[in-house]
Design a protein around this motif. Structure first.
Motif, PDB file in Angstrom:
ATOM      1  N   LYS A   5      -2.329 -12.255 -35.533  1.00 21.32           N
ATOM      2  CA  LYS A   5      -1.554 -11.882 -36.857  1.00 21.32           C
ATOM      3  C   LYS A   5      -2.033 -10.416 -37.253  1.00 21.32           C
ATOM      4  O   LYS A   5      -3.220  -9.988 -36.955  1.00 21.32           O
ATOM      5  CB  LYS A   5      -2.245 -12.805 -37.962  1.00 21.32           C
ATOM      6  CG  LYS A   5      -1.654 -14.038 -37.662  1.00 21.32           C
ATOM      7  CD  LYS A   5      -1.829 -15.097 -38.724  1.00 21.32           C
ATOM      8  CE  LYS A   5      -1.142 -16.516 -38.387  1.00 21.32           C
ATOM      9  NZ  LYS A   5      -1.674 -17.529 -39.618  1.00 21.32           N
ATOM     10  N   THR A   6      -1.174  -9.766 -37.931  1.00 19.96           N
ATOM     11  CA  THR A   6      -1.600  -8.433 -38.529  1.00 19.96           C
ATOM     12  C   THR A   6      -1.103  -8.339 -40.160  1.00 19.96           C
ATOM     13  O   THR A   6      -0.379  -9.312 -40.525  1.00 19.96           O
ATOM     14  CB  THR A   6      -0.624  -7.281 -37.934  1.00 19.96           C
ATOM     15  OG1 THR A   6       0.730  -7.444 -38.217  1.00 19.96           O
ATOM     16  CG2 THR A   6      -1.080  -7.204 -36.462  1.00 19.96           C
ATOM     17  N   TRP A  38       0.405   6.380 -31.485  1.00 18.35           N
ATOM     18  CA  TRP A  38       1.725   5.875 -31.829  1.00 18.35           C
ATOM     19  C   TRP A  38       1.643   4.803 -32.881  1.00 18.35           C
ATOM     20  O   TRP A  38       2.467   4.681 -33.779  1.00 18.35           O
ATOM     21  CB  TRP A  38       2.132   5.370 -30.587  1.00 18.35           C
ATOM     22  CG  TRP A  38       3.520   4.690 -30.970  1.00 18.35           C
ATOM     23  CD1 TRP A  38       4.720   5.245 -31.159  1.00 18.35           C
ATOM     24  CD2 TRP A  38       4.000   2.877 -30.894  1.00 18.35           C
ATOM     25  NE1 TRP A  38       5.463   4.124 -31.379  1.00 18.35           N
ATOM     26  CE2 TRP A  38       5.165   3.020 -30.982  1.00 18.35           C
ATOM     27  CE3 TRP A  38       2.829   2.124 -30.310  1.00 18.35           C
ATOM     28  CZ2 TRP A  38       5.628   1.659 -31.173  1.00 18.35           C
ATOM     29  CZ3 TRP A  38       3.444   0.848 -30.300  1.00 18.35           C
ATOM     30  CH2 TRP A  38       4.782   0.491 -30.635  1.00 18.35           C
ATOM     31  N   LEU A  39       0.536   3.989 -32.712  1.00  9.95           N
ATOM     32  CA  LEU A  39       0.412   3.161 -33.968  1.00  9.95           C
ATOM     33  C   LEU A  39       0.269   3.832 -35.383  1.00  9.95           C
ATOM     34  O   LEU A  39       0.862   3.232 -36.250  1.00  9.95           O
ATOM     35  CB  LEU A  39      -0.968   2.282 -33.420  1.00  9.95           C
ATOM     36  CG  LEU A  39      -0.530   1.192 -32.400  1.00  9.95           C
ATOM     37  CD1 LEU A  39      -1.899   0.544 -32.191  1.00  9.95           C
ATOM     38  CD2 LEU A  39       0.311   0.172 -32.606  1.00  9.95           C
ATOM     39  N   ARG A  40      -0.687   4.725 -35.580  1.00 13.20           N
ATOM     40  CA  ARG A  40      -0.675   5.450 -36.593  1.00 13.20           C
ATOM     41  C   ARG A  40       0.452   6.258 -37.121  1.00 13.20           C
ATOM     42  O   ARG A  40       0.524   6.418 -38.061  1.00 13.20           O
ATOM     43  CB  ARG A  40      -1.882   6.511 -36.481  1.00 13.20           C
ATOM     44  CG  ARG A  40      -3.342   6.106 -36.274  1.00 13.20           C
ATOM     45  CD  ARG A  40      -4.358   7.089 -36.225  1.00 13.20           C
ATOM     46  NE  ARG A  40      -5.415   6.169 -36.052  1.00 13.20           N
ATOM     47  CZ  ARG A  40      -6.228   5.430 -36.806  1.00 13.20           C
ATOM     48  NH1 ARG A  40      -5.853   5.270 -37.797  1.00 13.20           N
ATOM     49  NH2 ARG A  40      -7.515   5.051 -36.294  1.00 13.20           N
ATOM     50  N   SER A  41       1.459   6.609 -36.189  1.00 10.36           N
ATOM     51  CA  SER A  41       2.783   7.065 -36.690  1.00 10.36           C
ATOM     52  C   SER A  41       3.641   6.039 -37.101  1.00 10.36           C
ATOM     53  O   SER A  41       4.797   6.201 -37.619  1.00 10.36           O
ATOM     54  CB  SER A  41       3.376   8.034 -35.541  1.00 10.36           C
ATOM     55  OG  SER A  41       3.866   7.271 -34.436  1.00 10.36           O
ATOM     56  N   PHE A  42       3.473   4.731 -36.759  1.00  9.47           N
ATOM     57  CA  PHE A  42       4.045   3.588 -37.065  1.00  9.47           C
ATOM     58  C   PHE A  42       4.391   3.222 -38.279  1.00  9.47           C
ATOM     59  O   PHE A  42       3.588   3.131 -39.173  1.00  9.47           O
ATOM     60  CB  PHE A  42       4.033   2.500 -36.193  1.00  9.47           C
ATOM     61  CG  PHE A  42       5.035   1.487 -36.073  1.00  9.47           C
ATOM     62  CD1 PHE A  42       5.796   1.399 -34.777  1.00  9.47           C
ATOM     63  CD2 PHE A  42       5.278   0.462 -36.893  1.00  9.47           C
ATOM     64  CE1 PHE A  42       6.546   0.591 -34.491  1.00  9.47           C
ATOM     65  CE2 PHE A  42       6.288  -0.637 -36.536  1.00  9.47           C
ATOM     66  CZ  PHE A  42       6.915  -0.468 -35.327  1.00  9.47           C
ATOM     67  N   LYS A  43       5.734   3.044 -38.878  1.00 12.85           N
ATOM     68  CA  LYS A  43       5.796   2.491 -40.359  1.00 12.85           C
ATOM     69  C   LYS A  43       6.535   1.337 -40.572  1.00 12.85           C
ATOM     70  O   LYS A  43       7.622   1.060 -39.758  1.00 12.85           O
ATOM     71  CB  LYS A  43       6.898   3.731 -40.952  1.00 12.85           C
ATOM     72  CG  LYS A  43       6.156   5.088 -41.203  1.00 12.85           C
ATOM     73  CD  LYS A  43       6.770   5.974 -42.307  1.00 12.85           C
ATOM     74  CE  LYS A  43       6.068   7.318 -42.216  1.00 12.85           C
ATOM     75  NZ  LYS A  43       4.669   7.388 -42.702  1.00 12.85           N
ATOM     76  N   SER A  50      -1.902  -0.304 -41.451  1.00  8.26           N
ATOM     77  CA  SER A  50      -3.110  -0.090 -42.003  1.00  8.26           C
ATOM     78  C   SER A  50      -4.168   0.295 -41.178  1.00  8.26           C
ATOM     79  O   SER A  50      -4.059   0.157 -40.092  1.00  8.26           O
ATOM     80  CB  SER A  50      -3.668  -1.623 -42.999  1.00  8.26           C
ATOM     81  OG  SER A  50      -3.787  -2.451 -41.933  1.00  8.26           O
ATOM     82  N   GLU A  51      -5.360   0.655 -41.410  1.00 11.49           N
ATOM     83  CA  GLU A  51      -6.304   1.144 -40.827  1.00 11.49           C
ATOM     84  C   GLU A  51      -6.738  -0.151 -39.842  1.00 11.49           C
ATOM     85  O   GLU A  51      -7.158  -0.204 -38.759  1.00 11.49           O
ATOM     86  CB  GLU A  51      -7.535   1.712 -41.233  1.00 11.49           C
ATOM     87  CG  GLU A  51      -8.741   2.328 -40.309  1.00 11.49           C
ATOM     88  CD  GLU A  51      -8.319   3.073 -39.402  1.00 11.49           C
ATOM     89  OE1 GLU A  51      -8.659   3.329 -38.544  1.00 11.49           O
ATOM     90  OE2 GLU A  51      -7.380   4.014 -39.572  1.00 11.49           O
ATOM     91  N   HIS A  56      -7.407  -3.373 -35.124  1.00  9.37           N
ATOM     92  CA  HIS A  56      -7.160  -4.590 -34.410  1.00  9.37           C
ATOM     93  C   HIS A  56      -5.999  -4.698 -33.219  1.00  9.37           C
ATOM     94  O   HIS A  56      -6.621  -5.333 -32.112  1.00  9.37           O
ATOM     95  CB  HIS A  56      -6.540  -5.826 -35.549  1.00  9.37           C
ATOM     96  CG  HIS A  56      -6.221  -7.027 -34.976  1.00  9.37           C
ATOM     97  ND1 HIS A  56      -7.136  -7.908 -34.680  1.00  9.37           N
ATOM     98  CD2 HIS A  56      -4.957  -7.630 -34.882  1.00  9.37           C
ATOM     99  CE1 HIS A  56      -6.455  -8.863 -34.053  1.00  9.37           C
ATOM    100  NE2 HIS A  56      -5.206  -8.881 -34.155  1.00  9.37           N
ATOM    101  N   ILE A  57      -5.086  -4.060 -33.354  1.00  9.32           N
ATOM    102  CA  ILE A  57      -4.116  -3.969 -32.239  1.00  9.32           C
ATOM    103  C   ILE A  57      -4.762  -3.201 -31.063  1.00  9.32           C
ATOM    104  O   ILE A  57      -4.759  -3.411 -29.888  1.00  9.32           O
ATOM    105  CB  ILE A  57      -2.815  -3.348 -32.698  1.00  9.32           C
ATOM    106  CG1 ILE A  57      -2.079  -4.485 -33.619  1.00  9.32           C
ATOM    107  CG2 ILE A  57      -1.687  -3.109 -31.611  1.00  9.32           C
ATOM    108  CD1 ILE A  57      -1.085  -3.413 -34.427  1.00  9.32           C
TER     109      ILE A  57
END
Length: 79
Positions: A5-6, A38-43, A50-51, A56-57
């Motif tokens: 879960k996220t 990539w995760l940090r650029s994901f919207k 979130s951080e 977590h991912i």
């Protein structure tokens, strides 16, 4: 224990599987740096992940099980 879960509502393993299916790799530190970028650029709904979700991912992607990786490598070598 591990959770899929996220906070954003998309299962963590969906991010990992999507990255790998399009040719991204998770073998070296640089691979993980690129994955995290990539995760940090994901919207999601116009907001960045979130951080907590990014960490977590990324941690989930890092944490294979040595015994399973060994068995998978043996299997693939025989194909």
């Amino acid at each position: 224990m591990w959770s899929n879960k996220t906070k954003c509502g998309i299962e963590a393993t969906r991010f990992i599987a999507s990255w790998v299916r399009v040719g991204g790799t998770l073998r070296t530190g640089k691979d993980y740096d690129n994955f995290e970028a990539w995760l940090r650029s994901f919207k999601v709904d116009g907001k960045n992940l979130s951080e907590e979700d990014v960490e977590h991912i990324t941690n989930l992607a890092w944490c294979g099980k040595m015994e399973l990786e060994h068995l998978a490598k043996e299997f693939l070598a025989k194909q």
